[in-house]
Design an enzyme around this catalytic site. Structure first.
Site, PDB file in Angstrom:
ATOM      1  N   HIS A  75       6.969 -19.891  -4.377  1.00  0.00           N
ATOM      2  CA  HIS A  75       8.003 -20.478  -3.524  1.00  0.00           C
ATOM      3  C   HIS A  75       7.412 -20.827  -2.167  1.00  0.00           C
ATOM      4  CE1 HIS A  75      11.953 -19.113  -5.620  1.00  0.00           C
ATOM      5  NE2 HIS A  75      11.039 -19.520  -6.489  1.00  0.00           N
ATOM      6  N   TYR A 204      19.495 -16.892   1.453  1.00  0.00           N
ATOM      7  CA  TYR A 204      20.005 -15.726   2.182  1.00  0.00           C
ATOM      8  C   TYR A 204      21.250 -16.174   2.922  1.00  0.00           C
ATOM      9  CZ  TYR A 204      15.510 -13.315   1.448  1.00  0.00           C
ATOM     10  OH  TYR A 204      14.413 -12.710   0.894  1.00  0.00           O
ATOM     11  N   PRO A 296      16.126  -3.816   1.762  1.00  0.00           N
ATOM     12  CA  PRO A 296      15.495  -4.818   0.892  1.00  0.00           C
ATOM     13  C   PRO A 296      15.452  -6.239   1.447  1.00  0.00           C
ATOM     14  CG  PRO A 296      17.660  -4.222   0.070  1.00  0.00           C
ATOM     15  CD  PRO A 296      17.382  -3.294   1.210  1.00  0.00           C
ATOM     16  N   LYS A 300      10.115  -6.311   1.336  1.00  0.00           N
ATOM     17  CA  LYS A 300       8.809  -5.791   1.761  1.00  0.00           C
ATOM     18  C   LYS A 300       8.386  -4.519   1.010  1.00  0.00           C
ATOM     19  CE  LYS A 300       7.668  -8.801   4.733  1.00  0.00           C
ATOM     20  NZ  LYS A 300       7.008  -9.828   3.964  1.00  0.00           N
ATOM     21  N   TYR A 388       7.560 -13.061   6.868  1.00  0.00           N
ATOM     22  CA  TYR A 388       8.069 -13.138   5.495  1.00  0.00           C
ATOM     23  C   TYR A 388       6.921 -13.250   4.487  1.00  0.00           C
ATOM     24  CZ  TYR A 388      11.344 -14.202   1.723  1.00  0.00           C
ATOM     25  OH  TYR A 388      12.077 -14.154   0.570  1.00  0.00           O
TER      26      TYR A 388
HETATM   27  C1  PHB Z   1      15.194  -9.844  -5.413  1.00  0.00           C
HETATM   28  O1  PHB Z   1      14.968 -10.845  -6.082  1.00  0.00           O
HETATM   29  O2  PHB Z   1      15.560  -8.780  -5.950  1.00  0.00           O
HETATM   30  C2  PHB Z   1      15.063  -9.922  -3.938  1.00  0.00           C
HETATM   31  C3  PHB Z   1      14.510 -11.062  -3.376  1.00  0.00           C
HETATM   32  C4  PHB Z   1      14.388 -11.149  -2.012  1.00  0.00           C
HETATM   33  C5  PHB Z   1      14.830 -10.131  -1.209  1.00  0.00           C
HETATM   34  C6  PHB Z   1      15.349  -8.972  -1.760  1.00  0.00           C
HETATM   35  C7  PHB Z   1      15.483  -8.870  -3.136  1.00  0.00           C
HETATM   36  O3  PHB Z   1      14.728 -10.256   0.136  1.00  0.00           O
END
Ligand code: PHB
Ligand code: APR
Length: 402
Positions: A75, A204, A296, A300, A388
Site C-alpha cells: 500500500h 481511518y 492498535p 505498530k 506510519y
Molecule cells: C488491521 O488490519 O487489523 C489493522 C490495520 C491498521 C491498523 C490497525 C489494524 O492501524
C-alpha cells in the site's frame, strides 16, 4: 523427546518467539520454544496486519518472506475520513518511495510455524504452569507440566516472548521493574468477513459516532473496526448491527459501496499504552508484547516486536560468536528508544482519531483543529507518513542535524 538443556529457552510462540527461534536457528544457535496454548489457538487470534519495510526485510532475512511477497498487498497510501471528506495520505510521495505491506499477523505466524516444522525444531505446545527460575544467576531454568509429567529445561538465556499476560515479566521482582500504563476509555470491536474491501487502501475514520477503520487481508477478505464503549459485549453486536453502524460512520460513497456478509470472527479488544523498563534482568530478556503494548491505531505492535527480536537475535549471535556481550548489555536501551517513539505515535494517532467521552467541548475543538492543520500542512503530513511507514532503525543516531 524434550531435551533437558538448550542455549536459549524461548517462552511464547507468538510472532516474537517464533521469529527469534527462526533467526537463531539460521545462526546455528539452539533454542526451544515453550508455549501455553495449542498451535491452532495461536493461529486463531486475529491481530493487526500492516508491516513496515524493516519488518518485511527481517522476515526475508529469516527466510520466511516468500508467501508475504506473493500474497501481501503493498500500500502506497491510506485515507483519513473527517467531516464527510476523505483525505489521502500519499505515503510513497511523502517518504521518498516507501510503502507498507498489508499481510495479516496470522499469516506471518503461520509462515514462521511452517518454517520451524520444516527445520525439525522443537516447539512445546500446551505447556501448563510454565515457570522461570534463577535468571539472576549463571544457570537459568524453565519448568512446566504436561499432564502429570513435569519438565525442566536448563539454558544460558531465557527470552520472554510470552505477551502481555505472560509469566516472564510477572516473575521479575517488583523493585527491579518500572511499568508505565495508560488505558483508553473505549475498545475496538473488530470483524473479519469474506467480502470485497470497501476501498483498495485503508480508511481511518473520525466520525461523530466514533472511530472506524476499514482494513483488509486480501482482495476478498475485509477487516473492519468500530470504536465501542468498554462496557459493550461482543454478543450485543449482530453482524447486521455492525454493518449498519459502520455505514453510519462512513462517507456516502464508501457507505454505498460497502459489501456486507457473514462475519468469520468478531471480538472486542481494549486499548492500552504500556511499557516496562528495563527489558533485561540478568539472563532474562523480554521482547514484544511481554514488554510493551501500543493501541492498535497505526498497527505498530507487530513491527515493534519484530525490531526487538532483531536486536535480541543480534545480541545472542554476538555473544555466542565470542565477540562481546555488548549487544546483550545494550539490548534494553536500544529497544526502548524505538519503543517510546512508536508509543508516542500510536498514542497521538489514537488521540487524533477517536471520540473521547471525557474530553469536553474544548477537547473536541482542539482535535478538529489538529486534523484541519494536518490536512493543510506538508510538514505535518510528512511527520505522520514517516512514522506510519516506520522510522529508520538508526533514527536519531546520525549527526545529520549537526
Ligand atoms: C488491521 O488490519 O487489523 C489493522 C490495520 C491498521 C491498523 C490497525 C489494524 O492501524
Ligand atoms: N507460558 C508460555 N507461553 C505463554 C505464557 C506462559 N505463561 N503466557 C502467554 N504465552 C504465549 C501466548 O499464548 C502467546 O502465544 O505467549 C505468546 C505471546 O504472543 P503474542 O501475544 O502474540 O505476543 P508477541 O509474540 O510479542 O507478538 C506481538 O502481537 O498482540 C500483538 O500487537 C501485538 O502484533 C503484536 C504482536
Amino acid at each position: 523427546m524434550i531435551p533437558t538443556r538448550t542455549q536459549v529457552a524461548i517462552v511464547g510462540a507468538g510472532p516474537a518467539g517464533l521469529l527469534l527461534g527462526q533467526l537463531l536457528h539460521r545462526a546455528g544457535i539452539d533454542a526451544v520454544i515453550i508455549e501455553r496454548q495449542s498451535a491452532d489457538y495461536v493461529l486463531g487470534r486475529i491481530r493487526a496486519g500492516v508491516l513496515e519495510q524493516v519488518t518485511m526485510d527481517l522476515l526475508d532475512e529469516a527466510g520466511v518472506g516468500q508467501r508475504m511477497h506473493q500474497e501481501g498487498l503493498l500500500h502506497a497510501g491510506f485515507d483519513m475520513l473527517f467531516k464527510g471528506q476523505r483525505h489521502r495520505l500519499d505515503l510513497h510521495a511523502l517518504t521518498g518511495g516507501q510503502q507498507v505491506m498489508v499481510y495479516g499477523q496470522t499469516e506471518v505466524t503461520r509462515d514462521l510455524m511452517d518454517a520451524r516444522r520444516q527445520a525439525g525444531l522443537l516447539t512445546v505446545y500446551e505447556a501448563q504452569d510454565v515457570s522461570i527460575h534463577d535468571f539472576d544467576g549463571p544457570a537459568p531454568r524453565v519448568s512446566w507440566r504436561q499432564g502429570d509429567q513435569t519438565h525442566e529445561l536448563r539454558c544460558d538465556f531465557i527470552a520472554g516472548c510470552d505477551g502481555f499476560h505472560g509469566v516472564c515479566r510477572a516473575s521479575v521482582p517488583e523493585g527491579a521493574i518500572t511499568q508505565y500504563e495508560k488505558v483508553y476509555p473505549f475498545g475496538w470491536l473488530g470483524m473479519l468477513a469474506d467480502t470485497r474491501p470497501v476501498h483498495h487502501e485503508l480508511i481511518y475514520v473520525n466520525s461523530p459516532r466514533g472511530f472506524a477503520l476499514c482494513s483488509q487481508r486480501s482482495h476478498t477478505r475485509s477487516r473492519y473496526y468500530l470504536q465501542v464503549p468498554l462496557s459493550d459485549r461482543v454478543e450485543q453486536w449482530s453482524d447486521q448491527a455492525f454493518w449498519d453502524e459502520l455505514r453510519l460512520r462512513l462517507d456516502p460513497q464508501a457507505a454505498g459501496e460497502l459489501q456486507t456478509g457473514a462475519s468469520l470472527e468478531k471480538s472486542i479488544a481494549p486499548l492500552r499504552s504500556f511499557v516496562a523498563e528495563p527489558m533485561r534482568f540478568g539472563r532474562l530478556l523480554l521482547a514484544g508484547d511481554a514488554a510493551h503494548i501500543v493501541p492498535p491505531t497505526g498497527a505498530k505492535g507487530l513491527n515493534l516486536a519484530a525490531t526487538d527480536v532483531k536486536y535480541l537475535a543480534q545480541a545472542f549471535i554476538e555473544h555466542y560468536q565470542g565477540a562481546s556481550s555488548a549487544g546483550i548489555d545494550h539490548y534494553s536501551d536500544r529497544c526502548l528508544r524505538r519503543i517510546w517513539r512508536a508509543e508516542r505515535f500510536s498514542w497521538w494517532f489514537t488521540s487524533l482519531m477517536h471520540r473521547f467521552p471525557d474530553n469536553g467541548e474544548i477537547g473536541q475543538k482542539l482535535q478538529e483543529a489538529e486534523l484541519d492543520y494536518l490536512f493543510h500542512s506538508q510538514a505535518a503530513l510528512h511527520s505522520v507518513a514517516e512514522n506510519y511507514v516506520g522510522l529508520p532503525l538508526n533514527f536519531g543516531e546520525s549527526a545529520a542535524l549537526g
